[in-house]
Design an enzyme around this catalytic site. Structure first.
Site, PDB file in Angstrom:
ATOM      1  N   GLU A 178       0.827  -1.209   0.000  1.00  0.00           N
ATOM      2  CA  GLU A 178       0.000   0.000   0.000  1.00  0.00           C
ATOM      3  C   GLU A 178       0.866   1.265   0.000  1.00  0.00           C
ATOM      4  O   GLU A 178       0.919   2.005   0.985  1.00  0.00           O
ATOM      5  CB  GLU A 178      -0.968  -0.048   1.179  1.00  0.00           C
ATOM      6  CG  GLU A 178      -1.902  -1.244   1.071  1.00  0.00           C
ATOM      7  CD  GLU A 178      -2.796  -1.445   2.285  1.00  0.00           C
ATOM      8  OE1 GLU A 178      -2.728  -0.647   3.240  1.00  0.00           O
ATOM      9  OE2 GLU A 178      -3.569  -2.432   2.280  1.00  0.00           O
ATOM     10  N   HIS A 380     -16.995 -10.529   6.882  1.00  0.00           N
ATOM     11  CA  HIS A 380     -15.687  -9.880   7.049  1.00  0.00           C
ATOM     12  C   HIS A 380     -14.892 -10.564   8.153  1.00  0.00           C
ATOM     13  O   HIS A 380     -15.433 -10.850   9.225  1.00  0.00           O
ATOM     14  CB  HIS A 380     -15.896  -8.397   7.397  1.00  0.00           C
ATOM     15  CG  HIS A 380     -14.622  -7.632   7.513  1.00  0.00           C
ATOM     16  ND1 HIS A 380     -14.238  -6.986   8.657  1.00  0.00           N
ATOM     17  CD2 HIS A 380     -13.632  -7.424   6.626  1.00  0.00           C
ATOM     18  CE1 HIS A 380     -13.059  -6.391   8.457  1.00  0.00           C
ATOM     19  NE2 HIS A 380     -12.671  -6.650   7.233  1.00  0.00           N
ATOM     20  N   HIS A 453      -8.181  -8.470   1.368  1.00  0.00           N
ATOM     21  CA  HIS A 453      -7.422  -7.237   1.620  1.00  0.00           C
ATOM     22  C   HIS A 453      -6.104  -7.609   2.290  1.00  0.00           C
ATOM     23  O   HIS A 453      -6.006  -8.619   2.958  1.00  0.00           O
ATOM     24  CB  HIS A 453      -8.244  -6.271   2.474  1.00  0.00           C
ATOM     25  CG  HIS A 453      -9.183  -5.463   1.624  1.00  0.00           C
ATOM     26  ND1 HIS A 453      -9.215  -4.096   1.648  1.00  0.00           N
ATOM     27  CD2 HIS A 453     -10.083  -5.856   0.696  1.00  0.00           C
ATOM     28  CE1 HIS A 453     -10.107  -3.663   0.770  1.00  0.00           C
ATOM     29  NE2 HIS A 453     -10.660  -4.718   0.187  1.00  0.00           N
ATOM     30  N   GLU A 454      -5.111  -6.755   2.069  1.00  0.00           N
ATOM     31  CA  GLU A 454      -3.735  -7.073   2.485  1.00  0.00           C
ATOM     32  C   GLU A 454      -3.402  -8.493   2.015  1.00  0.00           C
ATOM     33  O   GLU A 454      -2.997  -9.360   2.805  1.00  0.00           O
ATOM     34  CB  GLU A 454      -3.553  -6.939   4.013  1.00  0.00           C
ATOM     35  CG  GLU A 454      -3.764  -5.550   4.536  1.00  0.00           C
ATOM     36  CD  GLU A 454      -5.248  -5.194   4.682  1.00  0.00           C
ATOM     37  OE1 GLU A 454      -6.010  -6.081   5.092  1.00  0.00           O
ATOM     38  OE2 GLU A 454      -5.638  -4.059   4.375  1.00  0.00           O
ATOM     39  N   GLU A 472      -7.187  -6.434  -2.697  1.00  0.00           N
ATOM     40  CA  GLU A 472      -6.735  -5.048  -2.570  1.00  0.00           C
ATOM     41  C   GLU A 472      -5.282  -5.065  -3.074  1.00  0.00           C
ATOM     42  O   GLU A 472      -5.062  -5.102  -4.279  1.00  0.00           O
ATOM     43  CB  GLU A 472      -6.869  -4.606  -1.119  1.00  0.00           C
ATOM     44  CG  GLU A 472      -6.610  -3.154  -0.892  1.00  0.00           C
ATOM     45  CD  GLU A 472      -6.451  -2.850   0.573  1.00  0.00           C
ATOM     46  OE1 GLU A 472      -5.863  -3.659   1.305  1.00  0.00           O
ATOM     47  OE2 GLU A 472      -6.912  -1.769   0.996  1.00  0.00           O
ATOM     48  N   GLU A 478      -9.021   3.980   0.816  1.00  0.00           N
ATOM     49  CA  GLU A 478      -8.956   4.193   2.264  1.00  0.00           C
ATOM     50  C   GLU A 478      -7.854   5.206   2.609  1.00  0.00           C
ATOM     51  O   GLU A 478      -7.856   5.767   3.690  1.00  0.00           O
ATOM     52  CB  GLU A 478      -8.737   2.869   2.997  1.00  0.00           C
ATOM     53  CG  GLU A 478      -7.403   2.223   2.678  1.00  0.00           C
ATOM     54  CD  GLU A 478      -7.231   0.832   3.298  1.00  0.00           C
ATOM     55  OE1 GLU A 478      -8.114   0.374   4.018  1.00  0.00           O
ATOM     56  OE2 GLU A 478      -6.178   0.225   3.034  1.00  0.00           O
TER      57      GLU A 478
HETATM   58  C1  NOJ Z   1      -7.865  -2.552   5.928  1.00  0.00           C
HETATM   59  C2  NOJ Z   1      -8.767  -2.828   4.771  1.00  0.00           C
HETATM   60  O1  NOJ Z   1      -8.146  -2.483   3.551  1.00  0.00           O
HETATM   61  C3  NOJ Z   1     -10.051  -2.058   4.966  1.00  0.00           C
HETATM   62  O2  NOJ Z   1     -10.890  -2.204   3.846  1.00  0.00           O
HETATM   63  C4  NOJ Z   1     -10.712  -2.541   6.243  1.00  0.00           C
HETATM   64  O3  NOJ Z   1     -11.856  -1.749   6.470  1.00  0.00           O
HETATM   65  C5  NOJ Z   1      -9.766  -2.385   7.431  1.00  0.00           C
HETATM   66  N1  NOJ Z   1      -8.501  -2.988   7.160  1.00  0.00           N
HETATM   67  C6  NOJ Z   1     -10.345  -3.019   8.683  1.00  0.00           C
HETATM   68  O4  NOJ Z   1     -10.433  -4.404   8.530  1.00  0.00           O
HETATM   69 CA    CA Z   2      -5.766  -2.129   3.170  1.00  0.00          CA
END
Ligand code: NOJ
Ligand code: CA
Length: 666
Positions: A178, A380, A453-454, A472, A478
């Site tokens: 990122e 999630h 994500h990550e 992601e 974000e």
């Molecule tokens: C990072 C993620 O990229 C984001 O989408 C998420 O809301 C936060 N972590 C919390 O899990």
């Molecule tokens: Ca992220």
């Protein structure tokens, strides 16, 4: 053991059967159209390759081999035992993606190599030349004296002209992928950088170095070696080794994409083509557009944690489900529903609970409410990178979702490390790669689709595992509110997006929010749905901004498809602007998206991708007069007119702006 010996004897007999081993060798592997040639040589017992296009050298003699821990390196004293060549041409159908059909056409050569002395170990180097690049990998069969190995280092070089300019993000950093991209000459690279690494060569061609089919191995980063050549730097484990593998083992494909110009690079499909077709039908897989109990947390309206402003309550979730129904959005992400978000949730990673909801969230009730309204919930799991804790609960957690008709999950790994058995490992090490794969395969077992994500970077494995809808794995929205610049979206299509789709969390209309003021115009938010492909696309803002504030602009988010029939890139310069047209999957309608950097940019678009003798209704969403990503973000002009393929569209993009067009066949 016995079996290996028998197999090995047979393989050995076949290998040495017909031809005499060769100590010096020069070979050429041309691409099907002959414009690209990969040259291979064996000199003084070592193997090198080079790459040419139209007779111009792109990759000079580059050394190949692997250093092993506790064993002799695998690159010295080699002889060529046999070569095998073949040509391949197939067109395959994607489940979802940027194209419905993809052609996979290449010439291949396999060099079967053996050490002349010592243990006389064998391995194969397999090369493929495509019309748009070259790929190769190491394949090591099991041998009586050689059945497992510890990779100390891969010495694979990519000896490109170091005066070329590379677009890079740093490797081995706490925020994983990122980061903002930098452009600099290759000779200035001081540290390892991630792939895809896109390079503007001094002779005008574009290259992007990446890998395909990354399984059970550390991911490849690149750094300058002592020969001043770019070389593989495989992400290490905490003990310094790069990978522990049992034989047989094939490394991921090492890939060099080649294009005449930046825009051509954006449709390179080598990464998918170098992966295997899926083993199952995966007919339950479906792309999705979804809203989320999400941005409200970023602007401080809700919290992930329990308390007065807790976002993921039963009541809020039902309100959002009602909004999905009204707005015609099929899915809803719910973050912060489970135990573990209170206090400093990054510290709670070791104990996060993925099974039990917070007291004000009734999972069964909410799931039933969504199901009755045909809204897909996106579950999630924020693991914070504590993968032991996640793996202990993963199967039960997926099963719980599946039992409640929840078919989509967004797992996240927002820690600086992957923590496993008290050790800190890189997300991109072999440990990370193995974990992401276990999660993906387990999700498939429960017919669950993932938006990771990550993540580990994309290497095309979604061809084999089509439930991996998106990731992601780059700086996304974000980071708006100061750390995201207008040029970012004009760099991604030429870099990160070459590795696969991205969940950029597009569609924020509350761009002037004082907590997270965004460096974008409203039209640019619409453009992203076309310029940034993702098998799951988020409509990331809160429903009231779609219903009350910008209902006309929202119509584009409603109408735009997630999956495409064809993709036709129109214009682009890395870091400046990018315009692409895409035909909706199984429809006759086209969509165009365009984005620019901090500077305004005017484009005149040829529509010759449209059908002849056909009229289309063009719905154009463009930056209004005086629009600007800082001062006048909300100015948008929406207009409609009839066009055909002989027409053109003249469109102005404001500084930091963009546009979106829907071309509906009449
Ligand atoms: C990072 C993620 O990229 C984001 O989408 C998420 O809301 C936060 N972590 C919390 O899990
Ligand atoms: Ca992220």
């Amino acid at each position: 053991m016995c079996y290996i010996k028998v197999m090995f004897k047979r393989f050995f007999a076949w290998l040495f059967g017909r031809k005499k081993p060769v100590l010096e060798y020069n070979g050429e592997l041309p691409s099907p159209n002959n414009r690209i040639v990969c040259k291979l040589s064996l000199k003084k017992g070592q193997v090198y390759y080079s790459v040419f296009k139209d007779g111009k050298v792109l990759v000079r003699d580059s050394h190949l081999g692997i250093n092993l821990r506790g064993d002799e390196p695998l690159y010295n004293g080699l002889m060529l035992v046999r070569t095998m060549t073949k040509s391949h041409d197939e067109t395959w159908e994607t489940k979802w993606g940027e194209e419905k059909y993809i052609q996979n056409k290449y010439n291949e050569i396999a060099l079967y190599l053996s050490e002349t002395g010592g243990k006389k170990r064998l391995f194969t180097l397999r090369f493929r030349s495509f019309d748009d690049g070259v790929a190769f990998r190491y394949e090591i069969p099991p041998q009586p004296e050689f059945q497992r190995l510890v990779v100390a280092d891969e010495i694979t070089e990519f000896n490109v002209d170091f005066n070329g300019y590379a677009w890079h993000i740093p490797a081995y950093q706490p925020d994983r992928y990122e980061y903002n991209y930098n452009r600099s000459p290759i000779y200035e690279l001081e540290h390892s950088v991630h792939t895809p690494l896109t390079i503007e060569t001094p002779v005008g061609y574009l290259l992007s170095i990446h890998e395909a089919a990354l399984y059970n191995y550390g991911s490849m980063t690149l750094k300058l070696n002592q020969n001043h050549s770019l070389a593989a730097d495989i992400t290490p484990l905490s003990d310094g080794a790069k990978a522990y593998v049992e034989l047989p083992f094939n490394t991921p494909w090492r890939v060099i994409m080649v294009a005449d110009n930046p825009i051509e690079l954006t449709t390179n499909r080598m990464i998918l083509n170098l992966n295997d077709p899926p083993k199952d039908e995966f007919d339950w897989v479906k792309p999705l557009k979804f809203m989320g109990i999400w941005w409200a947390m970023y602007v401080g309206e809700y919290t992930w944690a329990e308390g007065e402003r807790h976002g993921a309550t039963t009541r809020h979730t039902k309100e959002y489900i009602d909004a999905c129904e009204r707005l015609g959005i099929e899915g809803l992400l719910v973050e912060g529903w489970n135990n573990g978000w209170n206090g400093d949730w990054l510290q709670n990673g070791p104990t996060n609970d993925f099974i039990h909801p917070a007291p004000d969230f009734d999972l069964e009730e909410v799931a039933e409410y969504a199901h009755e309204r045909h809204v897909e919930l996106v579950g999630h799991h924020e693991t914070v990178g504590y993968i032991d804790n996640y793996e202990n609960q993963m199967e039960e957690a997926y099963k719980k979702y599946a039992d409640n008709n929840i078919h989509y999950v967004k797992p996240g790994y927002a820690g600086a490390w992957m923590s496993v058995q008290g050790r800190r490992e890189y997300h991109h090490s072999q440990v990370g790669v193995l974990h992401y794969q276990r999660a993906l395969e387990l999700a498939a077992k429960y017919h669950i689709m993932l938006d990771v994500h990550e993540p580990i970077k994309g290497t095309g494995i979604e061809r084999t595992w089509p439930n991996l809808m998106t990731r992601e794995g780059a700086r996304g929205q974000e980071y708006e509110g100061g750390a995201l610049f207008p040029s970012h979206a004009t760099i991604l299509p030429f870099t990160r997006l070459l590795s696969g789709g991205m969940d950029y969390t597009s569609g924020i209309f509350d761009v002037t929010n004082s907590v997270k003021r965004m460096a974008t115009t409203i039209s640019k938010q619409l453009a992203y749905y076309v310029t940034i492909f993702s098998g799951m696309q988020m409509a990331a803002d809160r429903p009231r901004f779609y219903e009350e504030v910008q209902p006309q602009a929202f119509k584009f988010i409603h109408d735009v498809p997630v999956s495409w029939e064809r993709t036709v890139p129109l214009l682009g310069q890395i870091g400046q602007f990018y315009v692409v047209a895409r035909q909706g999957r199984d429809t006759e309608d086209w969509y165009i998206g365009g984005v620019t950097n901090e500077d305004a940019h005017r484009v005149r678009l040829n529509l010759d991708f449209l059908l002849p003798d056909t009229i289309y209704q063009a719905e154009i969403y463009r930056d209004g007069e005086n629009a600007h990503y800082r001062e006048n973000q909300l100015a948008i002009t929406i207009e409609s007119r009839k066009v055909g393929r002989m027409d053109y569209l003249d469109i102005w993009m404001a500084p930091g702006g963009g546009f979106a067009v829907r071309l509906k066949k009449l």
